[in-house]
Design an enzyme around this catalytic site. Structure first.
Site, PDB file in Angstrom:
ATOM      1  N   PHE A 130       5.202   9.409   6.516  1.00  0.00           N
ATOM      2  CA  PHE A 130       4.661   8.565   7.037  1.00  0.00           C
ATOM      3  C   PHE A 130       2.733   8.373   5.871  1.00  0.00           C
ATOM      4  O   PHE A 130       2.707   8.778   6.656  1.00  0.00           O
ATOM      5  CB  PHE A 130       5.068   7.184   7.794  1.00  0.00           C
ATOM      6  CG  PHE A 130       4.057   6.213   7.295  1.00  0.00           C
ATOM      7  CD1 PHE A 130       4.812   4.522   6.655  1.00  0.00           C
ATOM      8  CD2 PHE A 130       2.816   5.821   7.586  1.00  0.00           C
ATOM      9  CE1 PHE A 130       4.061   2.925   6.525  1.00  0.00           C
ATOM     10  CE2 PHE A 130       2.401   4.406   7.292  1.00  0.00           C
ATOM     11  CZ  PHE A 130       3.451   3.199   7.065  1.00  0.00           C
ATOM     12  N   LYS A 161      -8.057   4.857  11.442  1.00  0.00           N
ATOM     13  CA  LYS A 161      -7.540   4.584  12.789  1.00  0.00           C
ATOM     14  C   LYS A 161      -8.550   4.897  13.454  1.00  0.00           C
ATOM     15  O   LYS A 161      -9.378   4.005  13.742  1.00  0.00           O
ATOM     16  CB  LYS A 161      -6.182   5.414  12.554  1.00  0.00           C
ATOM     17  CG  LYS A 161      -4.825   4.370  12.170  1.00  0.00           C
ATOM     18  CD  LYS A 161      -3.564   4.782  12.724  1.00  0.00           C
ATOM     19  CE  LYS A 161      -2.194   4.298  11.815  1.00  0.00           C
ATOM     20  NZ  LYS A 161      -2.004   3.151  11.673  1.00  0.00           N
ATOM     21  N   ASP A 186      -2.483  14.919   6.157  1.00  0.00           N
ATOM     22  CA  ASP A 186      -2.641  13.197   6.785  1.00  0.00           C
ATOM     23  C   ASP A 186      -2.855  13.438   8.287  1.00  0.00           C
ATOM     24  O   ASP A 186      -2.335  13.068   9.187  1.00  0.00           O
ATOM     25  CB  ASP A 186      -1.502  11.917   6.334  1.00  0.00           C
ATOM     26  CG  ASP A 186      -1.722  11.100   6.923  1.00  0.00           C
ATOM     27  OD1 ASP A 186      -2.556  11.056   7.556  1.00  0.00           O
ATOM     28  OD2 ASP A 186      -0.728  10.483   6.082  1.00  0.00           O
TER      29      ASP A 186
END
Length: 417
Positions: A144, A258, A229
């Site tokens: 993702f 985040k 990532d």
């Protein structure tokens, strides 16, 4: 306006102006209330009911909600200059880029500041194509990386990709953790491999020993870049400042978001080695962002990094996570027909269930008991636990107790799930 009216009007607004399916889902899960305030590891609804935030905004609230040092930093910047005029030098952006260079591994040096994880991935993919002159990418199944077109092309679940095909050409997906599949796919046309050091939405999947190092070697062999990532894993979540440190690997490009905003502001970044930044130095306006690197977001990020270092949040995550997993293992042993495996690193923990239907039951029961969780987007059989890294042991004990009771309910229904 009383709380009952506020809840009713909010749900009506969702149904009429946001998305009626989301409203139905929230109601079905027992979430027909409105969040009102939050602090630390607790969220309080408009009626004063408290919930332990064990989801942590999918990794956003590593410092907890409204950490006072981050809030104070943002308030100071708000009174001075919230957004950049874009013509003069931006002090906070320069400071944040310098700090990111200091704390990231190896010789990662140059940063581009953005507003989200998917923007960071978009920038990383563009940079890889620009630097290498190549057009192909290798990603992993169940990865993702975001839902914009470029990031979605790298994301590895057909459920999210199929409605928007054709996506960008040149993306291939191989099973995560399978180095032989990666070897068979690599060639001199690959601009970069993009990989999560630990898969998040794929189900909190830790790769086999040596996998990431082997991917690094393959990239070196073919002259391809390695993009790691760390949007979900970065900044202490896994018990290290960055998850790549568990595997002694330095990527060519790293993406962050985040937790970078300290749970107060949205901010992301992609960071690269100097040699990879060459084309951006020649043409610095090939990639730009109106709001990326704004002073308000950078002030939050600078404060967040200081808190992570001063409070040793990676160390807290490692210690608390070890205790948390050991307790959850006892629950798994008590209900092996419900819980198949407990896995993860630090406070990035996945509870893998034997049946997908058990997830809905356990989530509903946990919410009833005042614990907020969710399953991973690419694997509905895995409940994720990503509480603030500051969560005390007493709260962990409450969560484990609630999970045990919820597993018992699922156990009683297991034949019908």
């Amino acid at each position: 306006m009383d709380s009952k009216t506020i809840v009713s009007e909010t749900i009506a607004n969702y149904e009429q102006f946001v998305n009626p399916a989301i409203a139905r889902l929230f109601r079905f899960m027992g979430l027909a209330t409105v969040e009102y305030r939050a602090e630390g590891y607790l969220i309080e609804d408009i009626d004063g009911h408290q919930y332990i935030d064990c989801l942590g905004g999918y990794g956003v609230f590593s410092l907890g909600h409204r950490h006072p040092k981050v809030v104070e930093s943002v308030k100071r910047q708000l009174d001075r200059m919230p957004l950049s005029g874009k013509v003069l030098f931006n002090q906070t952006m320069g400071e944040l880029a310098a700090v990111l260079s200091e704390i990231t591994p190896g010789n990662l040096q140059y940063s581009f500041l953005v507003n989200s994880g998917t923007e960071a991935v978009e920038g990383a993919l563009k940079l890889a194509r620009l630097h290498t002159g190549r057009e192909e990418f290798v990603s992993t199944v169940n990865a993702f990386h975001g839902k914009t077109f470029g990031a979605l092309s790298a994301t590895g679940r057909d459920l999210f990709c199929d409605p928007f095909r054709p996506l960008l050409d040149g993306f291939r997906h191989v099973p995560y953790g399978d180095i032989h599949a990666m070897e068979e796919t690599m060639n001199e046309r690959v601009a970069a491999v993009i990989v999560e050091p630990i898969q998040g939405e794929g189900g909190i999947v830790v790769p086999p020993e040596g996998y990431l190092a082997a991917v690094r070697s393959l990239c070196d062999q073919y002259g391809s870049l390695l993009i790691c990532d760390e949007v979900q894993t970065g900044l202490g979540r896994t018990g290290k400042m960055f998850a790549v440190e568990h595997f002694n690997v330095v990527p060519d490009i790293m993406t962050l978001a985040k937790a970078l905003g300290g749970g107060v502001m949205p901010v992301g970044a992609f960071i690269a080695r100097p040699a990879v930044w060459d084309k951006y130095i020649v043409s610095p306006f090939l990639h730009t962002s109106t709001f990326g690197g704004n002073p308000l977001a950078c002030a939050a990020a600078l404060a967040a990094v200081r808190v992570i270092q001063e409070e040793d949040l990676p160390g807290q995550a490692a210690a608390t996570g070890k205790y948390f997993v050991s307790c959850l293992e006892q629950v798994r042993k008590a209900y092996p027909d419900v819980i198949e495996e407990v896995r993860g690193r630090g406070l990035m923990i996945g509870i893998a269930l034997t049946k997908e239907g058990a997830g809905g039951v356990m989530m509903s029961e946990l919410i009833t008991r005042g614990v907020l969780v969710a399953y991973t987007l690419n694997n509905p059989k895995v409940i994720r636990l990503e509480p603030p890294l500051t969560i005390p042991v007493v709260a962990v004990d409450q969560i484990v107790h609630a999970i045990g009771e919820s597993a018992q309910i699922a156990h009683s229904m297991i034949d019908d799930l």
